[in-house]
Scaffold this active site. Structure first.
Site, PDB file in Angstrom:
ATOM      1  N   SER A  24       0.830  -1.200   0.000  1.00 15.64           N
ATOM      2  CA  SER A  24       0.000   0.000   0.000  1.00 15.64           C
ATOM      3  C   SER A  24       0.865   1.250   0.000  1.00 15.64           C
ATOM      4  O   SER A  24       1.950   1.271   0.583  1.00 15.64           O
ATOM      5  CB  SER A  24      -0.902   0.021   1.248  1.00 15.64           C
ATOM      6  OG  SER A  24      -1.558   1.265   1.385  1.00 15.64           O
ATOM      7  N   TYR A  75      -2.557  -1.153   9.855  1.00 15.18           N
ATOM      8  CA  TYR A  75      -2.645  -1.625   8.471  1.00 15.18           C
ATOM      9  C   TYR A  75      -1.371  -1.277   7.712  1.00 15.18           C
ATOM     10  O   TYR A  75      -0.753  -2.135   7.074  1.00 15.18           O
ATOM     11  CB  TYR A  75      -3.869  -0.991   7.813  1.00 15.18           C
ATOM     12  CG  TYR A  75      -3.979  -1.209   6.320  1.00 15.18           C
ATOM     13  CD1 TYR A  75      -4.605  -2.346   5.818  1.00 15.18           C
ATOM     14  CD2 TYR A  75      -3.485  -0.273   5.422  1.00 15.18           C
ATOM     15  CE1 TYR A  75      -4.718  -2.548   4.449  1.00 15.18           C
ATOM     16  CE2 TYR A  75      -3.589  -0.466   4.054  1.00 15.18           C
ATOM     17  CZ  TYR A  75      -4.208  -1.598   3.572  1.00 15.18           C
ATOM     18  OH  TYR A  75      -4.310  -1.794   2.216  1.00 15.18           O
TER      19      TYR A  75
END
Length: 247
Positions: A142, A155
């Site tokens: 990400s 995350y």
């Protein structure tokens, strides 16, 4: 025909990657956790376009189930493709959580860690004997590992760990000519974290050099390239697919 496993292939980037891989002539084993009908719809679309695909249930948060999943993969390979080996693995499955560090619970932390780091680590370990020489592994990370976004610390931390793990996998699997790369999406129109409303999408588009959010298909094409000969000399890299997000 080479066959690949794509985790989280029932929706979003995973579904788009499954469809794109099939269009490029790859067999696809896609996984789902709780929505078999969505997975079946992806399989039906692939088959409708002349490809071959199988959907298997997998919970990345339960490492103990991975050996049973491997047996399911072996059966699918034998019955559908008459082979015993895989040409690729895409560690894509995941979910989002928006919560400041001060209020993250241990349960939330562990859940994210299990799916985004521990799961890919041990699933790759379990499936490694099935990967043929010259196979390709793609780990979905990400852009939040590069740009700090308040509320997604766990995350992003585990995606960062997966990015580091990518290089170690490439190092250790090199003797078998297995390439390992990470694909790092930016703002993409998916259901992750609840999806995008108009206001949030406008904010993200304003932070992206190309002036819009990305589509799952745009990430899928990069994933597919890394799984095929197009990416044959790309190894141990993290490729951001973000349209110039916060540069």
């Amino acid at each position: 025909m080479s066959t690949v496993v794509i985790t989280g292939g029932s929706r979003g980037i995973g579904a788009s990657a499954a469809i794109e891989c099939a269009r490029r002539g790859l067999g696809v084993i896609l996984t789902y956790k709780s929505n078999p009908s969505a997975a079946a719809a992806v399989v039906a679309r692939i088959e409708g376009e002349g490809g071959k695909a199988v959907a298997l249930e997998l919970n990345l948060g339960e490492v103990a189930s991975f050996h049973g999943f491997r047996q399911d993969v072996e059966r699918a390979l034998a019955t559908v493709w008459q082979t015993g080996s895989l040409g690729g693995l895409v560690n894509n499955a995941g979910y989002g959580l928006f919560n400041p560090i001060e209020s993250v619970t241990e349960e939330q932390f562990d859940g994210l860690m299990n799916v985004h780091l521990k799961g890919p680590f041990f699933l790759t370990q379990v499936l490694l004997p099935l990967l043929q020489e010259g196979a390709s592994i793609v780990n979905l990370t990400s852009a939040t590992t590069r740009v700090a976004t308040a509320g997604v610390a766990p995350y992003a931390a585990f995606k960062g760990g997966l990015e580091v793990l990518t290089r170690y996998m490439a190092k250790e699997f090199g003797e078998r000519r297995i390439r390992v790369n990470a694909v790092s999406p930016g703002a993409i129109r998916t259901e992750l974290g609840g999806g995008l409303n108009a206001e949030f999408e406008a904010l993200l588009a304003g932070q992206t050099s190309l002036g819009r959010v990305g589509e799952p298909e745009e990430v899928a094409r990069v994933i597919t390239a890394l799984l095929t000969a197009d990416g044959g000399w790309i190894n141990a890299q993290s490729i951001e697919v973000a349209g110039g997000y916060i540069i």
